[in-house]
Structures are given as C-alpha cells and as structure tokens.
Design an enzyme around this catalytic site. Structure first.
Site, mmCIF file in Angstrom:
data_model
loop_
_atom_site.group_PDB
_atom_site.id
_atom_site.type_symbol
_atom_site.label_atom_id
_atom_site.label_comp_id
_atom_site.label_asym_id
_atom_site.label_seq_id
_atom_site.Cartn_x
_atom_site.Cartn_y
_atom_site.Cartn_z
ATOM 1 N N CYS A 69 -5.515 -1.279 -15.428
ATOM 2 C CA CYS A 69 -6.127 -1.086 -16.733
ATOM 3 C C CYS A 69 -7.630 -1.167 -16.532
ATOM 4 C CB CYS A 69 -5.675 -2.178 -17.671
ATOM 5 S SG CYS A 69 -3.892 -2.420 -17.689
ATOM 6 N N ARG A 112 -8.035 4.903 -14.710
ATOM 7 C CA ARG A 112 -7.283 3.751 -14.189
ATOM 8 C C ARG A 112 -6.078 3.400 -15.043
ATOM 9 N NH1 ARG A 112 -9.978 -0.167 -10.764
ATOM 10 N NH2 ARG A 112 -11.384 1.113 -9.556
ATOM 11 N N TRP A 161 -2.637 0.385 -18.928
ATOM 12 C CA TRP A 161 -1.508 0.973 -18.198
ATOM 13 C C TRP A 161 -0.393 -0.054 -18.334
ATOM 14 C CZ3 TRP A 161 1.656 -0.238 -13.989
ATOM 15 C CH2 TRP A 161 2.373 0.839 -13.443
ATOM 16 N N ASN A 193 -6.457 -7.564 -17.303
ATOM 17 C CA ASN A 193 -5.829 -6.718 -16.279
ATOM 18 C C ASN A 193 -4.988 -7.620 -15.395
ATOM 19 O OD1 ASN A 193 -7.338 -4.611 -17.208
ATOM 20 N ND2 ASN A 193 -8.605 -4.394 -15.375
ATOM 21 N N GLY A 194 -3.857 -7.119 -14.923
ATOM 22 C CA GLY A 194 -3.021 -7.922 -14.034
ATOM 23 C C GLY A 194 -1.748 -8.343 -14.746
ATOM 24 N N GLU A 209 1.959 13.987 2.684
ATOM 25 C CA GLU A 209 0.864 13.964 1.713
ATOM 26 C C GLU A 209 0.947 15.171 0.770
ATOM 27 O OE1 GLU A 209 -1.122 11.968 0.541
ATOM 28 O OE2 GLU A 209 -2.775 13.121 -0.300
ATOM 29 N N LYS A 222 1.354 14.952 -3.275
ATOM 30 C CA LYS A 222 0.443 15.631 -4.218
ATOM 31 C C LYS A 222 1.232 16.460 -5.214
ATOM 32 C CE LYS A 222 -2.389 13.852 -3.779
ATOM 33 N NZ LYS A 222 -2.900 12.898 -2.834
ATOM 34 N N GLU A 250 3.251 14.292 -7.670
ATOM 35 C CA GLU A 250 2.371 13.464 -8.496
ATOM 36 C C GLU A 250 1.778 14.234 -9.673
ATOM 37 O OE1 GLU A 250 -0.902 12.168 -6.040
ATOM 38 O OE2 GLU A 250 -1.195 10.384 -7.270
ATOM 39 N N HIS A 263 19.735 16.685 10.440
ATOM 40 C CA HIS A 263 20.466 15.422 10.321
ATOM 41 C C HIS A 263 20.798 15.101 8.863
ATOM 42 C CE1 HIS A 263 19.948 14.722 14.563
ATOM 43 N NE2 HIS A 263 18.664 15.035 14.424
ATOM 44 N N LYS A 270 -5.084 5.191 -11.423
ATOM 45 C CA LYS A 270 -5.832 5.419 -10.184
ATOM 46 C C LYS A 270 -5.736 4.245 -9.217
ATOM 47 C CE LYS A 270 -8.665 7.631 -7.501
ATOM 48 N NZ LYS A 270 -8.016 8.694 -6.695
HETATM 49 C C1 AGP Z 1 -2.416 9.334 -4.257
HETATM 50 O O1 AGP Z 1 -2.732 10.554 -4.772
HETATM 51 C C2 AGP Z 1 -2.290 8.206 -5.162
HETATM 52 N N1 AGP Z 1 -2.962 8.244 -6.335
HETATM 53 C C3 AGP Z 1 -1.890 6.872 -4.583
HETATM 54 O O2 AGP Z 1 -0.817 7.088 -3.731
HETATM 55 C C4 AGP Z 1 -2.965 6.045 -3.857
HETATM 56 O O3 AGP Z 1 -3.333 6.647 -2.664
HETATM 57 C C5 AGP Z 1 -2.430 4.624 -3.626
HETATM 58 O O4 AGP Z 1 -2.165 4.033 -4.866
HETATM 59 C C6 AGP Z 1 -3.350 3.767 -2.815
HETATM 60 O O5 AGP Z 1 -4.574 3.592 -3.439
HETATM 61 P P1 AGP Z 1 -5.820 3.046 -2.635
HETATM 62 O O6 AGP Z 1 -6.162 4.064 -1.603
HETATM 63 O O7 AGP Z 1 -6.898 2.893 -3.670
HETATM 64 O O8 AGP Z 1 -5.412 1.755 -2.037
#
Ligand code: AGP
Length: 610
Positions: free
Chosen positions: A2, A27, A75, A100-101, A483, A487, A490, A506, A605
C-alpha cells in the site's frame, strides 16, 4: 504494497497528499482515502473504492482543508475491497491511522479491544492499531507515548502513521518491517512509504530504521529507536529524478520503461566497465577482498528478480567457475539450508523492500553467511542498508507493475559480477574480454531490438483470443522463457507457462494443440540443434510455434511456425536481448485485450507483506 503519505504544515496539505498517493498508486490501487484535521478542530475523512482519481474527484466535489493530514492507497490483505475497509481508520472520532503491512495478532487485539467496549467498523487488521492507540491515550499524556506503548503489542509488519484530533500539531509514525521515509521541508515536514511520493515537496529525507518511532511536527522531527532511546538518523539528499513520475508521452509507463532500456543500461555500465576491466568499488567498498574468497554464491529473490538470478547462475558457473544456487526468497526463508564455506549471499530486488527477500537476507545473516550483496534499484532501501555490499542497477524509477528495465539492468550487473568474481577464479582474459565486448555492444543492440515493435504488434493480434500459452527456452534462455511467461500472464491475464524445452516430452507435450501458441526463444548458440529437435516434437503434434530466433539459426517458417528475426548479438548478452521482444509481445497483447497494463488486477509493485 500500500502507499502512505502524511504531512504537517501551515498550508492546506490535501493536494500534497493526493499527489503523493498518485505517485504511489502503482503500489496498491484497490481503494484510497485521506483524513485531515480541519481548522475548526474536526476530522474530515474521505475514502473511495478504486483508483486515487476516484478519491481526488470526491475531494473536488466536497473540498476539505487542513494542515495536518494522512492518506493511503490500499492493496487489500485483511478484508475485501470496500469503503469501510479503506484507510484511514479511526477510533472514537479522535485517532486516525494509515498502515502498510500486516498486524498478525490482530484477532487477539480485536477481542481484547471489543471487551473494552470498542466497536469495529471494518474487517481490517489496521483498525486494531487505531483502537489500541486510543485506549493507551487514557494512560499516556502524549500521542508519542501511546504509540510507543502500542507498538510493543503488535506482532507482524507495519509502517504506520497516527494522527490525534486533540493535538493537530503532530503526527507519530512507527516502522517495523514496512518502510517509512520522513521528508524534511521548510517549516513543514512529511512522511511517506516511498520518497517518490514526496519529491514535489522536498529532496531531503530520513529513512527510518527497524523499530523506529518518530514524532513529526512542522518544525521538528524526533526519532526514537526500538528501545525508546532518542537517536539521530542521517539526512540524505535524494538524487532521484523529479520527473520520473511522468509517462513522457508514452501510452503507458511499461512502454516507456521498455524503451528506456538502452539508455539505462548505458548509464549502468558507464564508469563501471572501463575498456575490458571493471572499475574499483563497483560492488561497494571492500568487495574485491570479499570476492577473493568466494567459492559459492547463493541467490535469493522473487518474481522477475528471481528470473535474473536464474539467468546469472548460468553465467557464474560457466564463465566464472563459481558454484551457484538460486532460490525463491519465500522458500529460502522457511527452510533449513546448508551454508557452504566461503559463500556469498546475493539478494536481487527492484524495490529493495520485498518482504520475503528482506526476510531471507536477515535469516542468511543469522545462519552464518558472512557477506551479502544486494543488487537493487533503490538507493537507501532496506535491502541495500542491511547488506554488506550493494550494486545499484541505475534503472531509474520503475512505475509499471510489470518489471522490465529493472530486469535487464540486473542482468547487465550480473555480467559485471561474473567478470569480477571470475577474476579471482581463474577466468581467462579471452572470456573476460568476450563479456566486456558483448556488454559494450549492449545499449546499441537493445536499440536495434526495439525496432522489432511493428512486427510484434501484428503478432500480438494472434494471441489476444488465446487462453493458454507455452514458453520454451534452453540454457540461459530458459529463465528468459520464464520471464516472458510471467510478463504475459501478469498483464494480459493469459495463462502462460515456461519450460526448459528438453522437459517438454516429460509431460507438458500433452497440452499441445492448435489452440496453444508455443513461444520459443532461440539464439544461435550451442544448444540450437537440441532446441530445434524440441520444436519439431511440438510441430509433429499440431502445435503452432512462434520462434524468436537469430537469422543465422536458419529456422524456416511455414503455416505452423512463425519465425521472428531477432538482431544477431554476442552470446553473453543474448538473454538480455531476447527479453525485449517478449516484453513487447506481452505489452501489445495486453493493449489489444484492453487490460490495465500499468496496474494489472490483484497485483502491486512492491510486495512488502508476506
Ligand atoms: C514482475 O513483473 C513483478 N512485478 C514481480 O514479480 C517482481 O519482480 C517481484 O515482486 C519482486 O520485486 P522486487 O524486484 O522489487 O523485489
């Protein structure tokens, strides 16, 4: 996950708080709220479900004024996305709190507070902070005292800001597990969960440390450590670019950040790679002495950063001869692992605040890793401050939730690290020169690769109505396939899985039919012939292939196989180059599908909770 912003000023702070929230919105973006102490001594609280703009519209419709205020973009963790669960939370029309948390013992706190007569109006853990502080004000003369006593009762992670209607001259903030930064102004002071929020009002920051509680007034900041003792914390002048919050004419931050890659990689290498050598102290003071004894590397990270660690493992073992293990941070932190002698722990993180990665670092120190290196994009972040060595990726602010330039700059950093560790491990000058040569060519190659945009836009049309996809790669391209799949899922919400292509037969081969696009990353390397066999296995079963390949790899396209030419590049940088078309592909698929590219559903984020 958040975002928090708070202010104590003479002027009306509502615009500052809303602008701060907009800058933090990436975030967390389920709901947002703001509370102000108005001149007549009353609270005004406005909360809305949805983006910060919905909150801004509500504030526009019913303007509020106040010099002391707190705001939050959420969030959801505890309690659904409702206005009642949005922050700030209040207690008895006296205390307002943003947080936050996660307060892990909130159920115990809640039942205790209910038995004292407090009524909860939300399902959140945060509301228990508000009532706890309120209850402790009965026996404490100051808000600071009440918050100091309250935090001793909380288990879990928090960055929290508390405001008391009876004392509009101050806010009290506490940090444990969730970052908070104090911004120093002239006759006004601020707090936020990230300096980005405060860049329009100040560049002077104090990063709070674990356990700190601080009292902030217009003219003073008093900080107390976890034992309640007054402490001085360093004031840091930020050099983060002020305009890094702009889209710079691009339709989305993600597209802007994809296109920034040649520039940020160039910046990242500048003065670090000098000729064929690495400059001194690239990985922090004393790094060379530590590297001289490193025999094993343990990498921990999450998500995209984990994929860069996976790629680095191929380089560290092949080029530098250093054994390397890579693990997802959330796994590493909860299992017993063996620490090999002369091991270096490497954490990778764009934000430097990812809860699992940070916890993994802390655990590593406890179990005997003597040195740690953070590969990170945010100076002053918790990960950087708590590691013995650090390497800043210099990607600039990354706002799009989908990580792009952070990843490619991490990989560039890992190639430098491979050279630095290889130097102490008998790496030949030929190998070292080969990596250096490849790195020098990288910014220009990235520029060339970005010219693939047009072809990929057309290709994206073919994916938009698909529900599943497979990504294949071998060797150091396997993590790039992972990766690419991350992407796509996501931001376009298309189910995507990645496999090392040798693994296909397999099990996953059973999934192949003409509704399942299969994306292959195929540079011209020593595994090419093996990869070609895997491609044929898919074709023989009616699969539709999309092969991103070097021209020299001589793939022949037909009805069942589209071949997309990727610029030829030196082997060491191929994983970085092949990342770019996959980023573009997911971006354009998402665009066609009309998803929220920069703020995809359910994500945030920076994952600062477990
Ligand atoms: C990737 O597109 C993500 N948003 C996510 O996997 C991200 O890389 C992950 O949460 C780790 O974040 P950081 O690099 O800030 O630790």
């Amino acid at each position: 996950m958040c975002g928090i912003v708070g202010a104590v000023a003479e002027r009306n702070v509502v615009e500052i708080l809303l602008e701060g929230l907009k800058r933090l919105e990436y975030r967390g973006y389920d709901s947002a709220g703001v509370a102000l102490l108005q001149a007549d001594g009353t609270f005004s609280r406005t909360r809305r479900i949805g983006k910060v703009q919905a909150l801004a519209d509500a504030v526009d419709a019913s303007p509020v004024l106040g010099g002391t205020g707190i705001a939050h973009t959420r969030w959801a963790t505890h309690g659904g996305v409702t206005e009642d669960n949005a922050h700030p939370h209040q207690s008895s029309d006296r205390i307002a709190v943003v947080h936050n948390g996660i307060i892990e013992n909130y159920e115990t706190l809640r039942s205790g507070l209910e038995s004292q007569g407090y009524t909860f109006t939300s399902d959140t853990d945060t509301e228990s902070i508000a009532h706890t502080v309120h209850s402790l004000l009965k026996t404490n003369e100051t808000l600071l005292g009440a918050v100091q006593q309250a935090v001793a009762r909380f288990h879990g992670a928090y960055g929290t800001v508390v405001m008391d209607k009876e004392d509009p001259s101050r806010i009290v903030v506490a940090r444990s597990g969730s970052p908070l930064v104090i911004g120093l102004g002239l006759g006004e002071n601020f707090v936020a969960s990230d300096q980005m929020a405060l860049l329009p009002v100040t560049r002077r920051f104090i990063f709070l440390e674990e356990g700190d509680v601080a009292e902030i007034t217009r003219r003073s900041v008093s900080i107390f450590d976890a034992n309640g003792a007054p402490v001085e914390r360093e004031i840091i002048e930020s050099n983060v670019e002020h305009d890094s919050g702009d889209k710079g004419g691009y339709r989305h931050y993600m597209l802007k950040e994809i296109h920034e890659q040649p520039t940020v990689v160039r910046n990242a290498l500048q003065h670090r790679l000098v000729g064929n050598d690495i400059a001194d102290n690239v990985f922090g003071e004393g790094a060379d002495a530590i590297f001289a004894s490193v025999k094993h590397v343990q990498i921990v990270a999450c998500g995209t950063s984990y994929h860069s660690g996976m790629t680095a493992r191929y380089w560290l073992e092949e080029f530098a001869g250093v054994s390397c293990n890579v693990e997802i941070a959330s796994e590493f932190r909860y299992r017993k692992s063996v620490v090999l002698p002369n091991s270096l722990l490497i954490t990778i993180s764009q934000s430097g605040e990812t809860a699992d990665t940070l916890a993994a670092l802390r655990l590593a120190k406890e179990i005997g890793y003597s040195s740690s290196l953070a590969i990170c994009n945010v100076a002053g972040s918790s990960l950087v401050r708590e590691s013995s060595l650090s390497y800043m990726t210099r990607a600039g602010a990354e706002i799009g939730v989908a990580s792009t330039k952070a990843f490619t700059t991490q990989l560039a950093g890992f190639l430098l690290l491979t050279m630095a560790l290889g130097k102490h491990n008998g790496m030949s000058s030929d190998t070292s020169n080969e990596i250096a040569h490849a790195l020098h060519s990288l910014p220009a190659k990235l520029e060339e690769t970005l010219t693939m945009t047009q072809g990929i836009e057309d290709l994206a049309e073919e994916f938009a109505d698909k529900h599943h996809s497979l990504f294949l790669g071998r060797g150091d391209q396997y993590p790039i396939a992972m990766e690419g799949a991350l992407k796509l899922k996501e931001i376009s919400y298309i189910h995507a899985e990645a496999y090392a292509s040798g693994e296909l037969k397999h099990g996953p081969l059973a999934l192949i039919d003409d509704e399942m696009p299969v994306i292959v990353v195929a540079p011209n390397n020593e595994l090419l012939e093996k990869l070609k066999s895997n491609v044929e296995e898919v074709r023989a079963r009616g699969g539709i292939m999309y092969v991103f390949a070097d021209k020299d790899a001589h793939f022949k396209g037909d009805d069942t196989m589209r071949v997309i030419d990727v610029p030829h590049c030196d082997s060491p940088i191929a994983p970085i180059i092949y990342t770019v078309p996959l980023q573009l592909l997911s971006y354009y698929v998402a665009l066609i599908k009309g998803t929220d590219v920069d703020q995809p559903r359910n994500l945030a984020k920076s994952v600062t909770v477990e």
